[in-house]
Motif scaffolding. Structure first.
Motif, PDB file in Angstrom:
ATOM      1  N   ILE A  85       0.879  -1.172   0.000  1.00  0.00           N
ATOM      2  CA  ILE A  85       0.000   0.000   0.000  1.00  0.00           C
ATOM      3  C   ILE A  85       0.908   1.211   0.000  1.00  0.00           C
ATOM      4  O   ILE A  85       1.781   1.346   0.865  1.00  0.00           O
ATOM      5  N   GLY A  86       0.766   2.088  -0.962  1.00  0.00           N
ATOM      6  CA  GLY A  86       1.583   3.304  -1.039  1.00  0.00           C
ATOM      7  C   GLY A  86       3.064   2.994  -1.075  1.00  0.00           C
ATOM      8  O   GLY A  86       3.865   3.690  -0.451  1.00  0.00           O
ATOM      9  N   GLY A  87       3.459   1.912  -1.762  1.00  0.00           N
ATOM     10  CA  GLY A  87       4.869   1.568  -1.912  1.00  0.00           C
ATOM     11  C   GLY A  87       5.437   0.804  -0.729  1.00  0.00           C
ATOM     12  O   GLY A  87       6.561   0.339  -0.761  1.00  0.00           O
ATOM     13  N   GLU A  88       4.648   0.643   0.342  1.00  0.00           N
ATOM     14  CA  GLU A  88       5.168  -0.102   1.504  1.00  0.00           C
ATOM     15  C   GLU A  88       4.659  -1.531   1.485  1.00  0.00           C
ATOM     16  O   GLU A  88       3.495  -1.781   1.184  1.00  0.00           O
ATOM     17  N   GLN A  89       5.554  -2.455   1.840  1.00  0.00           N
ATOM     18  CA  GLN A  89       5.151  -3.859   1.894  1.00  0.00           C
ATOM     19  C   GLN A  89       4.193  -4.053   3.078  1.00  0.00           C
ATOM     20  O   GLN A  89       4.427  -3.540   4.167  1.00  0.00           O
ATOM     21  N   THR A  90       3.121  -4.777   2.864  1.00  0.00           N
ATOM     22  CA  THR A  90       2.171  -4.987   3.954  1.00  0.00           C
ATOM     23  C   THR A  90       2.459  -6.276   4.708  1.00  0.00           C
ATOM     24  O   THR A  90       2.003  -6.462   5.821  1.00  0.00           O
ATOM     25  N   GLY A  91       3.240  -7.192   4.091  1.00  0.00           N
ATOM     26  CA  GLY A  91       3.512  -8.468   4.761  1.00  0.00           C
ATOM     27  C   GLY A  91       2.407  -9.471   4.544  1.00  0.00           C
ATOM     28  O   GLY A  91       2.416 -10.551   5.119  1.00  0.00           O
ATOM     29  N   ALA A  92       1.430  -9.128   3.720  1.00  0.00           N
ATOM     30  CA  ALA A  92       0.346 -10.080   3.448  1.00  0.00           C
ATOM     31  C   ALA A  92       0.877 -11.233   2.608  1.00  0.00           C
ATOM     32  O   ALA A  92       1.799 -11.068   1.822  1.00  0.00           O
ATOM     33  N   CYS A  93       0.304 -12.408   2.809  1.00  0.00           N
ATOM     34  CA  CYS A  93       0.783 -13.601   2.125  1.00  0.00           C
ATOM     35  C   CYS A  93       0.185 -13.676   0.732  1.00  0.00           C
ATOM     36  O   CYS A  93      -1.006 -13.460   0.546  1.00  0.00           O
ATOM     37  N   ARG A 127     -18.595 -25.695  13.849  1.00  0.00           N
ATOM     38  CA  ARG A 127     -18.045 -24.894  12.765  1.00  0.00           C
ATOM     39  C   ARG A 127     -16.529 -24.766  12.894  1.00  0.00           C
ATOM     40  O   ARG A 127     -15.950 -25.061  13.927  1.00  0.00           O
ATOM     41  N   ALA A 128     -15.895 -24.315  11.811  1.00  0.00           N
ATOM     42  CA  ALA A 128     -14.456 -24.092  11.824  1.00  0.00           C
ATOM     43  C   ALA A 128     -14.160 -22.752  11.184  1.00  0.00           C
ATOM     44  O   ALA A 128     -14.941 -22.268  10.370  1.00  0.00           O
ATOM     45  N   LYS A 129     -13.047 -22.135  11.609  1.00  0.00           N
ATOM     46  CA  LYS A 129     -12.605 -20.905  10.952  1.00  0.00           C
ATOM     47  C   LYS A 129     -11.108 -20.987  10.718  1.00  0.00           C
ATOM     48  O   LYS A 129     -10.377 -21.563  11.525  1.00  0.00           O
ATOM     49  N   THR A 130     -10.654 -20.418   9.612  1.00  0.00           N
ATOM     50  CA  THR A 130      -9.258 -20.524   9.221  1.00  0.00           C
ATOM     51  C   THR A 130      -8.647 -19.136   9.133  1.00  0.00           C
ATOM     52  O   THR A 130      -9.276 -18.210   8.618  1.00  0.00           O
ATOM     53  N   ILE A 131      -7.423 -18.998   9.690  1.00  0.00           N
ATOM     54  CA  ILE A 131      -6.710 -17.724   9.556  1.00  0.00           C
ATOM     55  C   ILE A 131      -5.386 -17.985   8.836  1.00  0.00           C
ATOM     56  O   ILE A 131      -4.899 -19.119   8.784  1.00  0.00           O
ATOM     57  N   THR A 132      -4.829 -16.935   8.263  1.00  0.00           N
ATOM     58  CA  THR A 132      -3.522 -17.033   7.622  1.00  0.00           C
ATOM     59  C   THR A 132      -2.476 -16.528   8.618  1.00  0.00           C
ATOM     60  O   THR A 132      -2.656 -15.475   9.219  1.00  0.00           O
TER      61      THR A 132
END
Lengths: 225, 199
Positions: free
Chosen positions: A123-131, A195-200
């Motif tokens: 975002i705006g040239g900065e790495q967000t670290g998102a996979c 139920r189940a939920k998944t996070i990254t």
């Protein structure tokens, strides 16, 4: 009074009340069944429910409140129409303004979640670290209030699923009970029964989590680079 | 001569009743605007649950349907009571409005039971913006129902003691307007709050 037919039509008759009552019952039960039997969902649910509510409002206005049967110059009806105009301005205006406000001023944690969900890598040239690509999936099961396994080691960008096999809901929060810390933009994972939920796993380091209703039910995971 | 005087009086009375009814109608419309604002607030804040459970988990749709059917029936019996009132049938008025009163009381007790359960489970109006707006909207309607019930009880006691005279029929007319109005507002609460929670 009853000898004057003109006066009589201004009020309801037993027949008109019965017709209004039956129609109202129908327009209550039809949307109820459509919604609870999952015949409609999402935007079409909103439209259907609102449509039936408006229909029912018109029916009750006509059959119960005898609208449109008043004498000229129809002050009551005119006032109602003016009020409906104001209602539209207030409701549509509020939703419109608040939608844009919300869209443009997303809170930090929510934007973190958005970044992860949408895999926005900068975002705006900065790495967000998102996979960008997800690694293998790890699983943590909650059964009878017990967590297994209690600790997991994983690589960054692996996924982690919480599976609730209990008959009650669990609310997983990260950090300690006293000081909850959001993880990767998630404040809390609400797991309904079965139920189940998944996070990254996009944030490195060792993290803990707990069930916010039963703080003794807790565990942790380590994310390696 | 006497007939003429009587006819003039009722015409005057009818004119007065129309004016009072229009005044009450203005009150109802401004009340409707207040409810509108509460609806708008609810629509804006319904997703702000601060990570807590939302309407889809909290609300019981069968309970909401029960409340709706009760209130709808009470609106119908109030209408039948009004027909009896215009025909001057005192006992029928007491029966129909008596049933309306009991149904209103049943509705209120279901609503209070739901509120008590939420609060007992820790979902109070201080929990998050969603619950604040929920309690404000549904609670305001509940307060209206409560005052309507009080009004109905007092009017019925007067009918019992004094019989059906002109002013009392006028009061019953306004009361039934109020009651039908609350029924319409509830239809929107049922739709927007309880049914749309499952969207």
């Amino acid at each position: 009074m009853s000898s004057n037919p003109k006066h009589h039509t201004e009020h309801g008759t037993t027949a008109s009340y019965i017709v209004g009552f039956i129609l109202s019952l129908l327009f209550t039960i039809i949307p109820y069944l459509l919604v609870t039997k999952h015949k409609v969902s999402g935007t079409s649910l909103l439209a259907t429910v609102l449509g039936f509510a408006l229909l029912q409002m018109i029916i009750q206005l006509v059959f119960f409140l005898h609208l449109g049967r008043e004498k000229k110059p129809y002050w009551q009806s005119s006032f109602l129409v003016a009020t409906v105009g104001l209602i539209l301005v207030v409701v549509v205006g509020s939703l419109w303004i608040m939608h844009h406000l919300h869209y443009n001023m997303v809170p930090t944690e929510a934007s973190k979640k958005l970044v992860n969900d949408e895999a926005i890598y900068q975002i705006g040239g900065e790495q967000t670290g998102a996979c960008q690509t997800m690694g293998p999936n790890h699983q943590i099961t909650i059964k009878d209030g017990q967590i297994s396994p209690t600790h997991i080691a994983a690589q960054k960008c692996d996924t982690l699923s919480f599976v609730n096999q209990d008959d009650e809901a669990h609310h997983i929060m990260f950090g300690s009970f006293e000081e909850p810390q959001p993880y990767a933009g998630e404040d809390m994972l609400s797991l309904r029964k079965g139920r189940a939920k998944t996070i990254t796993l996009s944030e490195q380091g060792t993290h803990t989590f707990h069930d916010h209703m039963h703080p003794e039910t807790s565990g942790g995971f380590t994310v390696l680079p | 001569m006497a007939d003429m005087a009587e006819a003039k009086l009722t015409e005057h009375e009818a004119h007065y009743n129309d004016r009072v009814q229009f005044g009450f109608w203005i009150y109802l419309m401004t009340d409707l605007l207040m409810f509108t604002v509460l609806f708008a607030v609810y629509a804006v804040l319904r997703d702000n649950t601060l990570g807590g459970p939302g309407g889809d988990e909290l609300f019981s749709q069968p309970l909401a349907l029960t409340e709706t059917l009760i209130l709808l029936t009470s609106s119908f019996t109030a209408g039948l009571g009004m027909i009896a009132a215009r025909r001057g049938l005192k006992n029928q008025v007491l029966v129909w409005f008596g049933i309306t009163f009991m149904l209103g009381l049943a509705f209120l007790s279901f609503e209070l039971k739901e509120f008590a359960e939420f609060i007992h489970e820790g979902h109070t109006m201080n929990t998050n913006a969603f619950l604040s707006s929920f309690f404000a909207l549904v609670g305001t309607h509940g307060l209206h129902i409560t005052s309507g019930l009080l009004w109905m009880a007092i009017t019925l006691i007067f009918v019992m003691r004094r019989g059906l005279n002109g002013p009392l029929v006028r009061k019953l007319t306004l009361l039934s307007l109020f009651w039908h109005f609350l029924d319409i507002v509830w239809i929107f609460i049922f739709s927007v709050v309880y049914l749309m929670a499952l969207a």
